[in-house]
Design an enzyme around this catalytic site. Structure first.
Site, PDB file in Angstrom:
ATOM      1  NE  ARG A  48     -12.479  13.091  10.236  1.00  0.00           N
ATOM      2  CZ  ARG A  48     -12.299  13.843  11.319  1.00  0.00           C
ATOM      3  NH1 ARG A  48     -13.234  14.709  11.676  1.00  0.00           N
ATOM      4  NH2 ARG A  48     -11.192  13.754  12.029  1.00  0.00           N
ATOM      5  CE  LYS A 155      -2.492   5.121  23.992  1.00  0.00           C
ATOM      6  NZ  LYS A 155      -2.221   6.500  23.636  1.00  0.00           N
ATOM      7  CG  ASP A 184      -1.347   0.607  26.459  1.00  0.00           C
ATOM      8  OD1 ASP A 184      -0.837   1.088  25.431  1.00  0.00           O
ATOM      9  OD2 ASP A 184      -1.032   0.980  27.601  1.00  0.00           O
ATOM     10  CG  HIS A 185      -0.204   1.208  20.711  1.00  0.00           C
ATOM     11  ND1 HIS A 185      -1.167   2.189  20.781  1.00  0.00           N
ATOM     12  CD2 HIS A 185       0.980   1.865  20.813  1.00  0.00           C
ATOM     13  CE1 HIS A 185      -0.604   3.363  20.904  1.00  0.00           C
ATOM     14  NE2 HIS A 185       0.695   3.209  20.929  1.00  0.00           N
ATOM     15  CD  GLU A 223       6.580   8.038  22.841  1.00  0.00           C
ATOM     16  OE1 GLU A 223       6.978   7.693  21.708  1.00  0.00           O
ATOM     17  OE2 GLU A 223       5.839   7.345  23.545  1.00  0.00           O
ATOM     18  CG  ASP A 242      -1.024   9.560  24.312  1.00  0.00           C
ATOM     19  OD1 ASP A 242      -1.837   8.831  23.712  1.00  0.00           O
ATOM     20  OD2 ASP A 242       0.185   9.596  24.061  1.00  0.00           O
ATOM     21  CG  HIS A 247       1.460   4.177  26.882  1.00  0.00           C
ATOM     22  ND1 HIS A 247       0.622   3.230  26.350  1.00  0.00           N
ATOM     23  CD2 HIS A 247       1.602   5.124  25.909  1.00  0.00           C
ATOM     24  CE1 HIS A 247       0.270   3.577  25.127  1.00  0.00           C
ATOM     25  NE2 HIS A 247       0.853   4.722  24.840  1.00  0.00           N
TER      26      HIS A 247
END
Length: 379
Positions: A48, A155, A184-185, A223, A242, A247
Site C-alpha cells: 500500500r 503462518k 513457517d519461516h 527474540e 504468532d 514456531h
C-alpha cells in the site's frame, strides 16, 4: 542444474514490510551469491505504501547492508536490484491486480520468465483469502502449458480450527493443493534444522533420546527485537498466536518425533503429526496451572505482574513492552516439555530465573516466579 533453476518471478504481497527486508531480500541475495538464481528472474513487490520501482530499489539497497548475513558485493547487488519492481495498491482493490497482471506480462517479455509466478503472501492473515481470490479472478493462478503458479502462505493459518478449515476451503476454490505452500519461516533457521542432524545423525544421542533418559525438555525462543513497527500485525494475529501454534510446536515436534522412514517431506510431516496428536489437551483449570503469559517490563525478564516497576504502558516502537509466555505441556509418551517465548529489545539471553521458573512448579500446582524480587504467584 538449469532444470533446478527455472525462470520465475517472485511476487511479494506486503513488500514494504518487515519480513521482506529482514528475510526475503537477504535470502535472495544469498541465493544469487551461491549462483542458485536463474538469469531469467525478477521480484515484483506489491504493497500500500506509495513508491516507484526506483524508490523500492533504493530502499532495499539501504536495508540490505543492515540485514545481510555478510558483506554485500556491489556488483551482485546491482544485478539483483535491476530485477526489482514495485506496484502500490490496496490488496482489496481489483485495479491493483490489473496493474500487477500488466507488469508481469512486461517482466515476462523483458526478463524471459516464461509465466512462472511464485506469489508470497507476507501480509496480515485477514488478506490471505482475498488476495488468492483476486488472483484467481485475473487468471494469474492458472497453469497453462509448461508454466507454473505457486502461492506461499505464511503462518498463522487461521486463528482456530474452524477458521483454518474455512481458509483452506477458500484457497481450494482457486488453487490446486499442489500449488499451495503453507510455511513457517522459523524452520529455515540453521539452529532449527540442526536439531534433526543432531538427533538422527549422531549415534551417541539417538539411542537415549526418550523419556527413560531425559527428565524434561526446555525450549526457549528469545527474540532479539521487540514489536517495533509491527503493532498492526500483532493487534490482529496476537503475540501468543504468532509463536505458539507454529514456531514452538514445530520445535517441539522436531524434538519429540520418532525417526522418519526417510527425509522425504511427507515422511517427516507424518512423524511430526504423530507428536501433535499425542498432546494431552488442557482444560481451563490446567491452563491456569501450566501457563503464564503477560507483557514484559523494560528492567527485568520477569512477567510484569511480578516486576517492581510494573508493565510499561507506552506502545511506541522505542518503548514497546516486551512480551512473554511460559508453559508446560505433557505428551503421552514423553517427559514434560517446558517452553518459553520472550521478546526483548536487547540481545540478552534468557535469565537464570526464567530457567528456574520453567523447571519448578509449586506443590500446589500454581507456578511461582523465583527471582531477586519477593516470590509472587504468577499463575
Amino acid at each position: 542444474m538449469e532444470q533446478q533453476r527455472p525462470p520465475s518471478v517472485l511476487v511479494v504481497f506486503g513488500a514494504d514490510g518487515d519480513l521482506t527486508k529482514r528475510k526475503l531480500i537477504p535470502s535472495l541475495y544469498n541465493l544469487a551469491s551461491s549462483q542458485l538464481l536463474p538469469q531469467e528472474f525478477a521480484v515484483v513487490g506489491l504493497a500500500r505504501t506509495p513508491m516507484s520501482s526506483a524508490d523500492f530499489r533504493e530502499k532495499l539497497g539501504r536495508e540490505i547492508h543492515e540485514y545481510a548475513t555478510g558483506p554485500v558485493d556491489p556488483a551482485l547487488w546491482d544485478w539483483l536490484a535491476q530485477r526489482l519492481y514495485y506496484i502500490s495498491g490496496d490488496f482489496r482493490d481489483s485495479h491493483a491486480y490489473q496493474h500487477l497482471q500488466d507488469l508481469l506480462a512486461q517482466v515476462d517479455k523483458s526478463r524471459g520468465t516464461c509465466g512462472n509466478y511464485l506469489f508470497y503472501l507476507a501480509t496480515a492473515p485477514s488478506f490471505f483469502s482475498e488476495i488468492v481470490r483476486q488472483l484467481g479472478v485475473k487468471g494469474l493462478t492458472l497453469q497453462t502449458g509448461s508454466s507454473w503458479r505457486r502461492v506461499v502462505i505464511e503462518k498463522p493459518f487461521g486463528h482456530d480450527l474452524a477458521s483454518a478449515r474455512a481458509l483452506n476451503h477458500e484457497l481450494r476454490q482457486v488453487l490446486d493443493e499442489s500449488q499451495i505452500y503453507r510455511i513457517d519461516h522459523y524452520l529455515g533457521k540453521e539452529t532449527v534444522q540442526n536439531i534433526l542432524v543432531f538427533r538422527f545423525a549422531n549415534g551417541i544421542f539417538e539411542p537415549v533420546w526418550d523419556r527413560r533418559y531425559i527428565d524434561h525438555v526446555q525450549i526457549t525462543a528469545a527474540e532479539s527485537i521487540g514489536v517495533e513497527h509491527r503493532g498492526s500485525y500483532y493487534e490482529e494475529a496476537g503475540a501468543l498466536r504468532d509463536m505458539v501454534p507454529n514456531h514452538m510446536l514445530q520445535l517441539v515436534s522436531f524434538v519429540a518425533m520418532e525417526p522418519p522412514s526417510s527425509f522425504d517431506a511427507n515422511a517427516v510431516r507424518d512423524e511430526k503429526a504423530k507428536v501433535l496428536r499425542a498432546i494431552q489437551p488442557l482444560n481451563q483449570i490446567e491452563v491456569l496451572r501450566s501457563t503464564v503469559a503477560g507483557p514484559m517490563c523494560r528492567s527485568t525478564c520477569a512477567p510484569a505482574s511480578v516486576c517492581r516497576n510494573g508493565p510499561r504502558k507506552s506502545r511506541s516502537s522505542s518503548n514497546a513492552p516486551r512480551s512473554c509466555c511460559f508453559a508446560r505441556h505433557l505428551w503421552t509418551n514423553w517427559s514434560p516439555i517446558y517452553w518459553s517465548s520472550a521478546s526483548n529489545r536487547t540481545k540478552a539471553s534468557p535469565c537464570a530465573s526464567m530457567q528456574r521458573f520453567l523447571a519448578r512448579p509449586c506443590a500446589s500446582g500454581r507456578w511461582t516466579w523465583t527471582s531477586s524480587t519477593p516470590s509472587t504467584s504468577a499463575a
